[in-house]
Design an enzyme around this catalytic site. Structure first.
Site, PDB file in Angstrom:
ATOM      1  CB  CYS A   1      -3.752   5.929  -2.807  1.00  0.00           C
ATOM      2  SG  CYS A   1      -2.096   6.407  -2.332  1.00  0.00           S
TER       3      CYS A   1
ATOM      4  CG  ASP B   1      -1.889   1.152   1.240  1.00  0.00           C
ATOM      5  OD1 ASP B   1      -2.174   1.698   0.159  1.00  0.00           O
ATOM      6  OD2 ASP B   1      -2.361   1.525   2.338  1.00  0.00           O
TER       7      ASP B   1
HETATM    8  N1  SAH Z   1      -1.090   1.211   4.633  1.00  0.00           N
HETATM    9  C1  SAH Z   1      -1.196   2.378   5.462  1.00  0.00           C
HETATM   10  C2  SAH Z   1      -1.059   3.674   4.695  1.00  0.00           C
HETATM   11  C3  SAH Z   1       0.199   3.797   3.885  1.00  0.00           C
HETATM   12  S1  SAH Z   1       0.679   5.440   3.572  1.00  0.00           S
HETATM   13  C4  SAH Z   1      -2.508   2.340   6.252  1.00  0.00           C
HETATM   14  O1  SAH Z   1      -3.328   1.432   6.078  1.00  0.00           O
HETATM   15  O2  SAH Z   1      -2.702   3.229   7.065  1.00  0.00           O
HETATM   16  C5  SAH Z   1       2.228   5.227   2.816  1.00  0.00           C
HETATM   17  C6  SAH Z   1       3.371   4.960   3.781  1.00  0.00           C
HETATM   18  O3  SAH Z   1       4.513   4.625   2.978  1.00  0.00           O
HETATM   19  C7  SAH Z   1       3.824   6.141   4.631  1.00  0.00           C
HETATM   20  O4  SAH Z   1       3.753   5.793   5.991  1.00  0.00           O
HETATM   21  C8  SAH Z   1       5.300   6.403   4.238  1.00  0.00           C
HETATM   22  O5  SAH Z   1       6.136   6.703   5.346  1.00  0.00           O
HETATM   23  C9  SAH Z   1       5.693   5.083   3.635  1.00  0.00           C
HETATM   24  N2  SAH Z   1       6.762   5.105   2.637  1.00  0.00           N
HETATM   25  C10 SAH Z   1       6.973   6.002   1.636  1.00  0.00           C
HETATM   26  N3  SAH Z   1       8.010   5.619   0.867  1.00  0.00           N
HETATM   27  C11 SAH Z   1       8.462   4.439   1.363  1.00  0.00           C
HETATM   28  C12 SAH Z   1       9.509   3.538   1.010  1.00  0.00           C
HETATM   29  N4  SAH Z   1      10.280   3.758  -0.066  1.00  0.00           N
HETATM   30  N5  SAH Z   1       9.683   2.437   1.742  1.00  0.00           N
HETATM   31  C13 SAH Z   1       8.892   2.186   2.823  1.00  0.00           C
HETATM   32  N6  SAH Z   1       7.898   3.006   3.208  1.00  0.00           N
HETATM   33  C14 SAH Z   1       7.683   4.115   2.494  1.00  0.00           C
END
Ligand code: SAH
Length: 398
Positions: A342, A302
């Site tokens: 998203c 996600d």
């Molecule tokens: N699945 C979550 C929402 C995800 S939001 C829920 O259900 O609430 C996206 C997330 O991806 C954020 O927390 C951000 O810190 C993280 N993120 C962004 N780039 C990333 C990367 N390269 N590796 C790991 N996490 C990452």
């Protein structure tokens, strides 16, 4: 007050007649002098006939329509629209009296609730409000007061947080804070009887991703006995549901150390005796997955929006393909993948093609079990298909 007028070019009124709530700058023939970003304007056709009232903004979207009928945009207007939004959430059994079951929901979803530029999420008795346009920002105090009135006592406080959502260049006071109340602010809220710390002060967006609620519930039903990897976990929503669903093991990954702290805190809040059934890693998701053992049979992907605008679509599709390809390579036979996008700029067909490409690279047999989307408290205005942004696939991999 007489409103300033924007006149559209001949032949540029079709989309408005089909109730699309955006007017692009290319459609404008002329505008009264002195119109500023955030002003309310009256929109007319080349012959001067009334078409709409909306908020003006700088950029390719020049006006966001609030009403297609002549009316005053006053306290009554806001109260009526917000009461409609609240009535829908009650009909969806989200804004229910039994707050032990659920007290988290989206009350206003922009164009989907005919309030373009406005988002309101509710946690307990606190509403967290975000303006995406200067027009909504200007009206924030009136809207906050209307919110309390429209929700008939259900909400006690309104917190305003628009520092990152207002147009980057707009010269406005971006201060966050309570517009109303603040004494009954909750720091934990409940979703499907699971508890979550909500940090709207420092968290992303309004503090919690409400839009995955139904998809998290579906995941719970697949979790029993599985070894789960929750990538991009943020507050650990999917992890907590997987644990309740009886997962043998859950690993959560996010590149943000703060997100990992939140995930650990939320797991502890619901499962104080979780022990080694859950572990969280502050790491880049791509790197983690590349080096992960082939030991998981339920993987959630996600990621944040890879395409923030249309110009980034091609690159973003490559990103989705790359991410999903690693998951297809790593997942155990018979495993399940929940994969999401998203990005509003990417259609569900484009996303599905990106995942198809990844599946083909792996050469494995893959079946689509569910096609997922945003929940009903994030409604899509049928005249504004752009409002459909969350899409997901549940896949089974042999
Ligand atoms: N699945 C979550 C929402 C995800 S939001 C829920 O259900 O609430 C996206 C997330 O991806 C954020 O927390 C951000 O810190 C993280 N993120 C962004 N780039 C990333 C990367 N390269 N590796 C790991 N996490 C990452």
């Amino acid at each position: 007050m007489t409103l300033k007028t924007i006149r559209l070019r001949k032949g540029k009124t079709e989309s408005l007649k089909r109730f699309h709530p955006w007017i692009f700058s290319g459609a404008i023939e002329s505008a009264d002098p002195g119109i500023e970003e955030g002003d309310l304007v009256r929109v007319v056709d080349a012959a001067g006939n009334f078409l709409a009232i909306g908020h003006c903004q700088i950029g390719s979207i020049a006006v966001r329509v609030l009403s297609f009928a002549p009316c005053d945009i006053d306290r009554d207007f806001w109260t009526t629209r917000l009461a409609e939004a609240y009535a829908l959430r009650r009909a969806l059994h989200l804004a229910i009296a039994n707050e032990e079951e659920n007290n988290i929901f989206r009350l206003v979803h922009g164009e989907g609730d005919r309030l373009p530029g406005l988002v309101v999420d509710v946690y307990g008795r606190t509403a967290v409000m975000q303006a995406h346009t200067v027009g909504m920002h200007v009206c924030r105090r009136e809207i906050a007061a209307a919110l309390i009135e429209a929700c008939e006592g259900r909400i006690g406080s309104v917190y305003y947080k628009s520092d990152t959502t207002l147009p980057f260049k707009a010269e406005v006071d971006r201060a966050s804070g309570f517009l109303i109340g603040g004494d009954d602010a909750c720091d934990t809220a409940v979703e499907n009887r699971l508890r979550f710390h909500i940090d709207w002060l420092r968290g992303q967006k309004t503090g919690f991703f409400i839009d995955q609620r139904d998809n998290r519930s579906l995941l719970e039903h697949y979790a029993r006995g599985r070894r789960v990897l929750n990538m991009f976990c943020y507050t650990g929503g999917f992890s907590v549901y997987a644990l309740r669903g009886g997962a043998e093991l859950v690993h959560s990954v996010d590149s943000s150390a703060k997100a990992i702290d939140l995930t650990n805190a939320n797991v502890a809040l619901n499962f104080p005796a979780v022990g080694t059934r859950h572990e969280a890693f502050a790491e880049d998701a791509f790197k983690f997955l590349e080096h992960a053992p082939e030991a998981y049979d339920l993987i959630i992907l996600d990621p944040p929006a890879f395409a923030k605008h249309r110009g980034a679509i091609a690159q973003a599709l490559k990103g989705y393909t790359r991410l999903n390809a690693i998951a297809f390579k790593k997942i155990l036979p018979g495993g399940i993948i929940f994969t999401f996008s998203c990005s509003q700029a990417i259609s569900k067909e484009q996303f599905r093609l990106a995942v198809f490409t990844a599946a083909a690279q792996s050469g494995r047999h893959v079946r689509i079990l569910h096609q997922l989307h945003q929940p009903a408290d994030h409604p899509v205005n049928i005249y504004h298909p752009e409002g459909e942004y969350l899409k997901g696939l549940v896949l089974q991999v042999e």
